[in-house]
Design a protein around this motif. Structure first.
Motif, PDB file in Angstrom:
ATOM      1  N   GLU A 117      11.437 -20.939  11.140  1.00  0.00           N
ATOM      2  CA  GLU A 117      12.358 -21.981  11.595  1.00  0.00           C
ATOM      3  C   GLU A 117      12.670 -21.385  12.965  1.00  0.00           C
ATOM      4  N   LEU A 118      12.808 -20.044  13.242  1.00  0.00           N
ATOM      5  CA  LEU A 118      12.880 -19.416  14.674  1.00  0.00           C
ATOM      6  C   LEU A 118      11.687 -20.023  15.679  1.00  0.00           C
ATOM      7  N   ARG A 119      10.462 -19.718  14.874  1.00  0.00           N
ATOM      8  CA  ARG A 119       9.253 -20.176  15.559  1.00  0.00           C
ATOM      9  C   ARG A 119       9.205 -21.531  16.000  1.00  0.00           C
ATOM     10  N   LYS A 120       9.557 -22.275  15.280  1.00  0.00           N
ATOM     11  CA  LYS A 120       9.711 -23.842  15.477  1.00  0.00           C
ATOM     12  C   LYS A 120      10.505 -23.921  16.780  1.00  0.00           C
ATOM     13  N   ALA A 121      11.710 -23.476  16.619  1.00  0.00           N
ATOM     14  CA  ALA A 121      12.871 -23.542  17.732  1.00  0.00           C
ATOM     15  C   ALA A 121      12.334 -23.104  19.024  1.00  0.00           C
ATOM     16  N   LEU A 122      11.538 -21.947  18.926  1.00  0.00           N
ATOM     17  CA  LEU A 122      11.168 -21.420  20.171  1.00  0.00           C
ATOM     18  C   LEU A 122      10.075 -22.268  20.840  1.00  0.00           C
ATOM     19  N   GLU A 123       9.283 -22.826  19.950  1.00  0.00           N
ATOM     20  CA  GLU A 123       8.171 -23.828  20.413  1.00  0.00           C
ATOM     21  C   GLU A 123       8.708 -25.256  20.943  1.00  0.00           C
ATOM     22  N   GLU A 124       9.593 -25.516  20.482  1.00  0.00           N
ATOM     23  CA  GLU A 124      10.659 -26.766  20.751  1.00  0.00           C
ATOM     24  C   GLU A 124      11.011 -26.609  22.270  1.00  0.00           C
ATOM     25  N   ALA A 125      11.538 -25.253  22.494  1.00  0.00           N
ATOM     26  CA  ALA A 125      12.317 -25.044  23.817  1.00  0.00           C
ATOM     27  C   ALA A 125      11.392 -24.850  25.338  1.00  0.00           C
ATOM     28  N   THR A 126       9.997 -24.805  24.693  1.00  0.00           N
ATOM     29  CA  THR A 126       9.224 -24.611  25.711  1.00  0.00           C
ATOM     30  C   THR A 126       7.871 -25.808  25.780  1.00  0.00           C
ATOM     31  N   SER A 127       8.482 -26.836  25.271  1.00  0.00           N
ATOM     32  CA  SER A 127       7.471 -27.983  24.926  1.00  0.00           C
ATOM     33  C   SER A 127       7.767 -29.297  25.455  1.00  0.00           C
ATOM     34  N   GLY A 128       9.109 -29.332  26.009  1.00  0.00           N
ATOM     35  CA  GLY A 128       9.867 -30.630  26.546  1.00  0.00           C
ATOM     36  C   GLY A 128       9.165 -30.773  27.763  1.00  0.00           C
ATOM     37  N   ARG A 129       9.662 -31.811  28.271  1.00  0.00           N
ATOM     38  CA  ARG A 129       9.276 -32.250  29.855  1.00  0.00           C
ATOM     39  C   ARG A 129       9.963 -31.214  30.660  1.00  0.00           C
ATOM     40  N   VAL A 130      11.207 -30.616  30.364  1.00  0.00           N
ATOM     41  CA  VAL A 130      11.654 -29.573  31.166  1.00  0.00           C
ATOM     42  C   VAL A 130      11.537 -28.409  30.571  1.00  0.00           C
ATOM     43  N   LEU A 131      11.036 -27.315  31.026  1.00  0.00           N
ATOM     44  CA  LEU A 131      11.064 -26.040  30.358  1.00  0.00           C
ATOM     45  C   LEU A 131      12.309 -25.524  30.369  1.00  0.00           C
ATOM     46  N   ASN A 132      12.727 -25.116  29.144  1.00  0.00           N
ATOM     47  CA  ASN A 132      14.218 -24.527  28.630  1.00  0.00           C
ATOM     48  C   ASN A 132      14.012 -23.512  27.408  1.00  0.00           C
ATOM     49  N   PRO A 133      13.258 -22.102  28.090  1.00  0.00           N
ATOM     50  CA  PRO A 133      13.019 -21.266  27.137  1.00  0.00           C
ATOM     51  C   PRO A 133      14.529 -20.644  26.644  1.00  0.00           C
ATOM     52  N   VAL A 134      14.448 -20.098  25.355  1.00  0.00           N
ATOM     53  CA  VAL A 134      15.508 -19.411  24.623  1.00  0.00           C
ATOM     54  C   VAL A 134      15.853 -17.933  25.355  1.00  0.00           C
ATOM     55  N   GLY A 135      17.041 -17.842  25.704  1.00  0.00           N
ATOM     56  CA  GLY A 135      17.374 -16.603  26.278  1.00  0.00           C
ATOM     57  C   GLY A 135      17.711 -15.399  25.591  1.00  0.00           C
ATOM     58  N   MET A 156      14.626 -10.118   8.347  1.00  0.00           N
ATOM     59  CA  MET A 156      15.593  -9.639   9.508  1.00  0.00           C
ATOM     60  C   MET A 156      14.370  -9.084  10.646  1.00  0.00           C
ATOM     61  N   ARG A 157      13.793  -8.243   9.893  1.00  0.00           N
ATOM     62  CA  ARG A 157      12.699  -7.523  10.572  1.00  0.00           C
ATOM     63  C   ARG A 157      11.591  -8.292  11.213  1.00  0.00           C
ATOM     64  N   SER A 158      11.215  -9.298  10.410  1.00  0.00           N
ATOM     65  CA  SER A 158      10.086 -10.434  10.861  1.00  0.00           C
ATOM     66  C   SER A 158      10.856 -11.239  11.987  1.00  0.00           C
ATOM     67  N   ILE A 159      12.166 -11.604  11.960  1.00  0.00           N
ATOM     68  CA  ILE A 159      12.711 -12.397  12.886  1.00  0.00           C
ATOM     69  C   ILE A 159      12.816 -11.664  14.182  1.00  0.00           C
ATOM     70  N   THR A 160      13.102 -10.183  14.259  1.00  0.00           N
ATOM     71  CA  THR A 160      13.367  -9.325  15.264  1.00  0.00           C
ATOM     72  C   THR A 160      11.841  -8.961  15.917  1.00  0.00           C
ATOM     73  N   ASN A 161      11.045  -8.829  15.138  1.00  0.00           N
ATOM     74  CA  ASN A 161       9.529  -8.472  15.728  1.00  0.00           C
ATOM     75  C   ASN A 161       9.048  -9.724  16.192  1.00  0.00           C
ATOM     76  N   LEU A 162       9.426 -11.108  15.921  1.00  0.00           N
ATOM     77  CA  LEU A 162       8.788 -12.239  16.623  1.00  0.00           C
ATOM     78  C   LEU A 162       9.524 -12.201  18.205  1.00  0.00           C
ATOM     79  N   CYS A 163      10.829 -11.994  17.861  1.00  0.00           N
ATOM     80  CA  CYS A 163      11.715 -11.766  19.370  1.00  0.00           C
ATOM     81  C   CYS A 163      11.153 -10.841  20.403  1.00  0.00           C
ATOM     82  N   ASP A 165       8.115  -9.684  20.336  1.00  0.00           N
ATOM     83  CA  ASP A 165       6.591 -10.234  20.888  1.00  0.00           C
ATOM     84  C   ASP A 165       6.876 -11.193  21.784  1.00  0.00           C
ATOM     85  N   GLU A 166       7.974 -12.183  21.634  1.00  0.00           N
ATOM     86  CA  GLU A 166       8.009 -13.142  22.751  1.00  0.00           C
ATOM     87  C   GLU A 166       9.009 -12.686  23.880  1.00  0.00           C
ATOM     88  N   GLY A 167       9.387 -11.368  24.060  1.00  0.00           N
ATOM     89  CA  GLY A 167      10.162 -10.984  25.252  1.00  0.00           C
ATOM     90  C   GLY A 167      11.482 -11.555  25.107  1.00  0.00           C
TER      91      GLY A 167
END
Length: 354
Positions: A117-135, A156-163, A165-167
Motif C-alpha cells: 500500500e505504501l509503494r502504491k502511494a509513493l508511485e502515485e505521488a510521482t506519476s501525476g501531471r505535477v511531481l509531488n513526492p512524499v517528504g 515495520m521492517r519492510s516499510i522502513t526498508n522501502l523508505c 531505499d527511496e530516500g
C-alpha cells in the motif's frame, strides 16, 4: 487495581510527595527555558537507551510529531501515515494548518498499512501531471484508536526498508514504545534502529505530568530548540517534569515485564470462569478485550468490581466491548485475590431470566 490507562494513576498528593523526595535527594536540576539541568539529563539518557545520537524534550507529543515531520519534509509537502493514527485524527489538522503539510492516510479503519500500500502511494505521488513526492512517512505503534494494536515487526521492517531505499525519512510515533517493547519482547533500541526519528511520551507511564522526547541524529536535533520556542514550547521549569520522568524510568522495564507476565497468568485463570473471556489481539500490546455473555450485566459487573477496588473502564463509542489495560497496578493484589473478585462479581451480575 486499575485496568485502565497505561501507568499508575497520578494524584496531587503522590505528585507532591515524589517531587519532595527528588528535592531532598538533590535530583531537581533547574533548566533555562527547557535547556540544561534535569531536562538535558533526560534527553541524554533516552537518546542512549534508544541508540540515537541526540534527543530533545518537548512539552507534548503533538508538538514532537509536528516538528519532526516538519523537519523531515523540508520543501516536500506530502506525509504518508495511518488513517487511524493520532496525527491524522487527534491533532486538529496541525500538519497543514501550521506547516503546510498534506497527510495521505492509508489503511482506513485498520491498525497499519502494508508495504505494498505504501509503494502504491509513493508511485502515485510521482506519476501525476505535477511531481509531488512524499517528504516523510510516519508510523504510529501501538495504535491507540485500534485498542493498542502494534505494527508487526516484519511489516515495520519492510516499510522502513522501502523508505530508506527511496530516500524518504520515516518517523516512529511511539508514545508507548517502552510498553510495546515489553509486550512484543523486541528491545526499544531495535525498534528505534529502523527509524530516522522517534517520539515517546513521558506522562503515559513514566509518571511525569506532561512532556515528550523526540530522538534522532545529531544534525536532525541540532538547533531544533529554536522551532520548539517558535511554537511556544520552550517552557521554563521543565526540569520538574523531566526529573519525575527520570525517576519513573528507573526499573520500569522490569516492573512492566513483571506486570505483563502476571496479567497473562491471571487472564488464564479468569478465562476458566463461566460467562467471561479476556481476549488478546493478534498484534496486541497491553490492551485486551473483555467479552461477557448476554446474561451478565456489563454495568453491574463494573460496579461490583469497583466495590472491591478493581477498576474496569466502561465501553466507549469507538470500541464495542470493555477494554482491559494492563499496567503496574496489577502488582497491588495477588492473582488469586483478583480472580476471586472477578468470580464473585460475575455471580452478582447475572441477570434473571425473562
Amino acid at each position: 487495581v486499575v485496568f485502565a490507562g497505561d501507568g499508575e494513576p497520578q494524584i496531587p498528593q503522590s505528585m507532591v510527595t515524589r517531587i519532595t523526595g527528588l528535592l531532598q535527594s538533590d535530583k531537581l536540576q533547574p533548566d533555562t527555558y527547557s535547556i540544561g539541568g534535569s531536562v538535558e539529563m533526560l534527553e541524554s539518557r533516552i537518546a542512549q537507551e534508544l541508540g540515537m545520537e541526540a534527543a530533545i524534550w518537548m512539552p507534548t507529543g503533538t508538538l514532537a510529531n509536528q516538528i519532526a515531520l516538519r523537519h523531515h519534509c523540508g520543501t516536500k509537502s506530502r506525509i504518508v501515515l495511518q488513517e487511524q493514527s493520532h496525527i491524522y485524527h487527534d491533532e486538529g489538522d496541525a500538519l497543514v494548518k501550521l506547516s503546510g503539510l498534506n497527510a495521505i492516510p492509508l489503511a482506513p479503519g485498520r491498525p497499519y498499512f502494508s508495504v505494498d500500500e505504501l509503494r502504491k502511494a509513493l508511485e502515485e505521488a510521482t506519476s501525476g501531471r505535477v511531481l509531488n513526492p512524499v517528504g516523510a512517512v510516519s508510523i504510529e505503534s501501538p495504535v491507540r484508536r485500534q485498542a493498542g494494536q502494534v505494527v508487526p515487526w516484519n511489516e515495520m521492517r519492510s516499510i522502513t526498508n522501502l523508505c530508506h531505499d527511496e530516500g524518504i525519512p520515516v518517523h516512529l510515533d511511539a508514545a508507548r514504545l517502552y510498553m510495546m517493547s515489553a509486550a512484543t519482547g523486541i528491545d526499544v533500541k531495535k525498534y528505534a534502529s529502523l527509524f530516522d526519528s522517534v517520539y515517546i511520551s513521558l506522562y503515559k507511564y513514566f509518571g511525569a505530568p506532561f512532556g515528550a522526547i523526540l530522538a534522532g541524529p545529531d544534525k536532525f536535533i541540532e538547533n531544533m530548540f529554536h522551532d520548539r520556542r517558535m511554537f511556544g514550547g520552550g517552557l521554563p521549569s521543565s526540569y520538574l517534569s523531566a526529573a519525575l520522568a527520570l525517576e519513573g524510568m528507573n526499573g520500569f522495564p522490569a516492573r512492566f515485564n513483571k506486570s505483563f507476565n502476571k496479567a497473562k497468568a491471571l487472564f488464564e485463570i479468569i478465562n476458566k470462569l463461566p460467562g467471561i473471556e479476556i481476549r488478546q489481539f493478534q498484534n496486541g500490546s497491553n490492551i485486551f478485550e473483555l467479552l461477557i455473555t448476554k446474561n451478565i450485566s456489563t454495568d453491574q459487573l463494573i460496579e461490583n468490581l469497583l466495590n472491591v477496588n478493581i477498576v474496569i473502564p466502561e465501553p466507549k463509542n469507538d470500541w464495542p466491548v470493555p477494554l482491559i489495560h494492563v499496567n503496574t497496578t496489577i502488582l497491588r493484589k495477588s492473582n488469586s485475590e483478583i480472580a476471586d473478585s472477578f468470580s464473585d462479581a460475575i455471580k452478582k451480575s447475572i441477570e434473571p431470566a425473562p
